[in-house]
Enzyme design. Structure first.
Site, PDB file in Angstrom:
ATOM      1  CE  LYS A 133       0.625   1.731   4.354  1.00 53.39           C
ATOM      2  NZ  LYS A 133       1.610   2.779   4.456  1.00 53.39           N
TER       3      LYS A 133
ATOM      4  CG  ASP B  14      -0.947   0.131   7.571  1.00 58.57           C
ATOM      5  OD1 ASP B  14      -1.661   1.087   7.905  1.00 58.57           O
ATOM      6  OD2 ASP B  14       0.289   0.199   7.436  1.00 58.57           O
TER       7      ASP B  14
ATOM      8  CB  ALA C  71       1.218  -2.037   4.348  1.00 52.65           C
TER       9      ALA C  71
END
Ligand code: C5P
Length: 305
Positions: free
Chosen positions: A11, A140, A104
Site C-alpha cells: 500500500k 493497515d 505495509a
C-alpha cells in the site's frame, strides 16, 4: 484441508493526516490508501500436528523476521486461537515488498496469512470477522484485505472504499535500511512540540478525492500529502536528495511513502515511469527501484492445491 496461496499487495498513502496521540499511544488518522501492484505471496500448507512454521524467500527475505515475531505467524496463531483450530500450518512467504519500508509489507503478509489459513483450514468466516481480526493485528491490515483505493480512519483500521478512475503509474526508491514506524510517529510528536505546531483533528484534503475522480495524474500530483514526511526526513535527511532527484527526472510528484524510508514518485504515464526508474537506479541514492501501477485489489487466493 489443502495448500492455499494468497497474493497480497503493498500500500501507499496518497494522503496521510495525523492527529495528536490518543491515550492508547496510537495517532488518529485520516488517510487515503492505494494498493499497488507489488505483491507478497503467502502459501499456507496445513499440518495435522498443530505446529506453525515459517520460511521466507524472495527479494527481501534476509531482512524479514522468520520467527514467531513475524506478523504472518501471529495472524495464523490468532486465527487458530479464535476459531479453535487444532491443525497447524507451514507458511511460505515470497517477498517482493520492501521490509520496514512504509509500504505495509508486514501488514499485507498478515492479511494474506489470515486469508490463506482460513481457506487452508476450511473455516467459514465472514468478511466482517476477518476484518475485525485483521484490525487487531495492525492498523493497515484491514486495508490490505480490501485493496483498491480507500479512506482509512480511526488508527487506520476503519476502511471505506473511495471512488477512483483509471490507473496511476508509481516508481519507488527503496532504501537499504528500514525505518521503524513507531520511531517516525514519535519524531512527528517531537517536531510538533518543538515548533509548537498544534496537532489538529486529521482530515483528508477534498482536492485529493476530486483528483482521484478525474483520473488525471497531474491533478493527483498536486493533491498528495503526508504528515509523516517531515519526521522521516528529520530521521533520514538524505531522503530529501532522493525526492529532489525524482522531481528533476520527470516525476510529477515525490513523497515519502507512509512512515518511510521508501520514496514514491508519481509518473505521467508508463513510459515516464520507466525513464524515472532507470534514472533512479543509476543515481546511487537508493538500494533498489520498483515500478508499479495502482490501484489493484487486496489479498486474494491465486491457487489452491
Ligand atoms: O498498527 P501497527 O501495529 O501497524 O502500528 C505500529 C506502530 O505505529 C504503533 O505501535 C504506533 O507506535 C504507531 N502508530 C501510531 N498511530 C497509528 C498507527 C500506528 O502511532 N494510527
Amino acid at each position: 484441508m489443502r495448500a492455499v496461496t494468497v497474493r497480497s499487495p503493498a500500500k501507499i498513502n496518497l494522503a496521510l493526516s495525523v492527529g495528536p496521540p490518543r491515550p492508547d499511544g496510537f495517532h488518529p488518522l485520516a488517510t487515503v490508501y492505494q494498493a499497488v501492484a507489488l505483491y507478497d505471496d503467502v502459501t499456507a500448507t496445513p499440518r495435522e500436528d498443530g505446529e506453525l512454521t515459517l520460511e521466507v524467500i524472495g527479494d527481501f527475505a534476509a531482512a524479514t523476521p522468520a520467527d514467531d515475531s513475524n506478523l504472518a505467524v501471529r495472524a495464523a496463531r490468532s486465527l487458530a486461537d479464535r476459531y479453535d483450530v487444532s491443525a497447524g500450518s507451514d507458511l511460505l512467504i515470497r517477498k517482493t515488498i520492501p521490509v520496514a519500508g512504509g509500504m505495509a509489507g508486514g501488514s499485507t503478509d498478515a492479511a494474506a496469512a489470515l486469508l490463506a489459513c482460513s481457506r487452508a483450514w476450511g473455516l467459514t468466516i465472514g468478511a466482517g470477522e476477518l476484518t475485525a481480526l485483521a484490525a487487531e493485528l495492525g492498523s493497515d491490515v484491514p486495508f490490505c484485505l480490501v485493496g483498491h483505493t480507500a479512506l482509512g480512519q480511526g488508527r487506520g483500521e476503519q476502511v471505506t472504499e473511495v471512488m477512483s478512475r483509471g490507473t496511476f503509474q508509481w516508481v519507488f526508491a527503496v532504501s537499504g535500511e528500514g525505518l521503524p514506524t513507531p520511531e517516525v510517529y514519535r519524531e512527528l510528536d517531537r517536531i510538533r512540540a518543538r515548533r509548537r505546531i498544534p496537532a489538529d483533528a486529521p482530515s483528508v484534503p477534498p482536492a485529493l478525492l476530486t483528483a482521484l475522480l478525474t483520473g488525471d495524474p497531474g491533478a493527483l500530483a498536486v493533491a498528495l500529502s503526508n504528515d509523516l514526511q517531515d519526521a522521516a526526513l528529520s530521521l533520514r535527511p538524505e531522503l530529501g536528495d532522493t525526492l529532489r532527484f525524482g522531481l528533476e527526472h520527470g516525476a510529477l510528484a515525490a513523497q515519502v511513502s507512509g512512515s518511510g524510508p521508501t520514496c514514491l514518485f508519481l509518473a505521467e504515464d508508463a513510459r515516464a515511469a520507466v525513464d524515472l526508474a532507470v534514472a533512479l537506479a543509476g543515481s546511487g541514492l537508493c538500494r533498489t527501484v520498483r515500478q508499479a501501477e495502482g490501484p489493484v485489489p487486496g489479498a486474494r487466493v491465486i491457487n489452491a492445491i
